[in-house]
Design an enzyme around this catalytic site. Sequence first.
Site, short mmCIF file in Angstrom:
data_model
loop_
_atom_site.label_atom_id
_atom_site.label_comp_id
_atom_site.label_asym_id
_atom_site.label_seq_id
_atom_site.Cartn_x
_atom_site.Cartn_y
_atom_site.Cartn_z
N ASP A 46 0.84 -1.20 0.00
CA ASP A 46 0.00 0.00 0.00
C ASP A 46 0.88 1.25 0.00
O ASP A 46 1.56 1.52 0.98
CB ASP A 46 -0.90 0.00 1.24
CG ASP A 46 -1.83 1.20 1.28
OD1 ASP A 46 -2.93 1.10 0.71
OD2 ASP A 46 -1.44 2.25 1.84
N TYR A 51 3.22 9.79 -0.50
CA TYR A 51 4.28 9.18 0.31
C TYR A 51 5.65 9.40 -0.34
O TYR A 51 6.68 9.21 0.31
CB TYR A 51 4.05 7.67 0.51
CG TYR A 51 2.75 7.28 1.20
CD1 TYR A 51 1.93 8.22 1.81
CD2 TYR A 51 2.35 5.95 1.24
CE1 TYR A 51 0.74 7.85 2.42
CE2 TYR A 51 1.16 5.57 1.85
CZ TYR A 51 0.36 6.53 2.43
OH TYR A 51 -0.81 6.16 3.03
N LYS A 76 -2.59 5.84 -4.42
CA LYS A 76 -3.72 6.75 -4.14
C LYS A 76 -3.54 8.09 -4.84
O LYS A 76 -2.41 8.59 -4.94
CB LYS A 76 -3.84 6.97 -2.62
CG LYS A 76 -3.82 5.69 -1.81
CD LYS A 76 -4.05 5.92 -0.32
CE LYS A 76 -3.69 4.66 0.47
NZ LYS A 76 -2.26 4.55 0.84
N HIS A 109 -7.54 9.49 -2.17
CA HIS A 109 -6.89 9.46 -0.85
C HIS A 109 -7.75 10.09 0.26
O HIS A 109 -7.83 9.56 1.36
CB HIS A 109 -5.53 10.17 -0.93
CG HIS A 109 -4.54 9.72 0.08
ND1 HIS A 109 -3.19 9.63 -0.18
CD2 HIS A 109 -4.68 9.32 1.36
CE1 HIS A 109 -2.56 9.20 0.89
NE2 HIS A 109 -3.43 9.00 1.85
#
Length: 281
Positions: A46, A51, A76, A109
Amino acid sequence: MTSTPTLTFNDGHTIPQLGYGVWQVEDGVAEKVVRQAFEAGFRHIDTAKIYGNEAGVGRAVASSGLSAEDIFITTKLWNADQGYDTTLAAFEESLDRLGLQSLDLYLIHWMQPQQDKYVDTWKALIELQKRGRVRSIGVSNFTAEGLQRLIDESGVVPAIHQIELHPYFSQRELRDFGASKGILTQAWSPLGQGGELLEDATVTAIAAKHRATPAQVVIAWHLALGNVVIPKSVTESRIRENFAALEITLDDGDVQAINGLDRTARGEGRMGPDPAVSDFA
Ligand code: NAD
């Protein structure tokens, strides 16, 4: 090696119930730890554009020797990219960074209620699925009202809803709402980000009974509830420990005792932003 159970989405595709999350893992570290996760047995990763480690995840996939059919990758769509055309473009950029030909799961997200672009964004995800660019589509950090609006205005039910969920914040209402619509629930911060929860007397007593660790007991609780669960660690021994939680089966009494730790009624438990009001770029 223990094999991971899979759950079936409302679109007929499946997802490994236990995965490995990489929030707050630097891109340079992501390749190493995702490789360690693959070696431990994880096949579901994930990540997210925000990120900043899609490229590192992609390098781990490329060097793993595993085939695309054997692994399940989620990323996402970030808040700043919401909107129909911007979503189509952001998706391709994520896929390029991941080095993949197509994706297993794409999520919005955050709902971003003030921005109010999530229905158009959802329609772009539907288009990406129609084009075969992504197998399954879902959302993260929505309210029940937001999920219902997506369904009403597009006719397409999200496959999964990824939300903050751990024993101190067990999200009973949203889990039940999702189940009533055929939406799987996925738990983020499933270990409560470590700390207090893993020292909780109820959790440690159940851990002692099963000769397991507190983290394993919390993961086993998620599995027993039917959640998809994505614990994170950058420590190889803990990555292995978290995967080995698949070998632990809690009894009903254990599950009930952990259910009793929920702090929602006291207005506590939530660690992250509230999707109903949070709006950030
Ligand atoms: P988590 O609940 O998985 O906790 C991770 C922390 O717990 C680690 O940093 C470590 O300190 C500790 N830990 C992990 N394994 C342990 C073990 N075996 N023993 C003792 N301590 C242990 O927290 P998280 O990273 O916030 O959430 C997991 C994943 O969920 C993220 O990596 C990300 O993929 C996803 N996530 C998504 C959202 C979202 O908005 N959709 C938000 C947060 C996280």
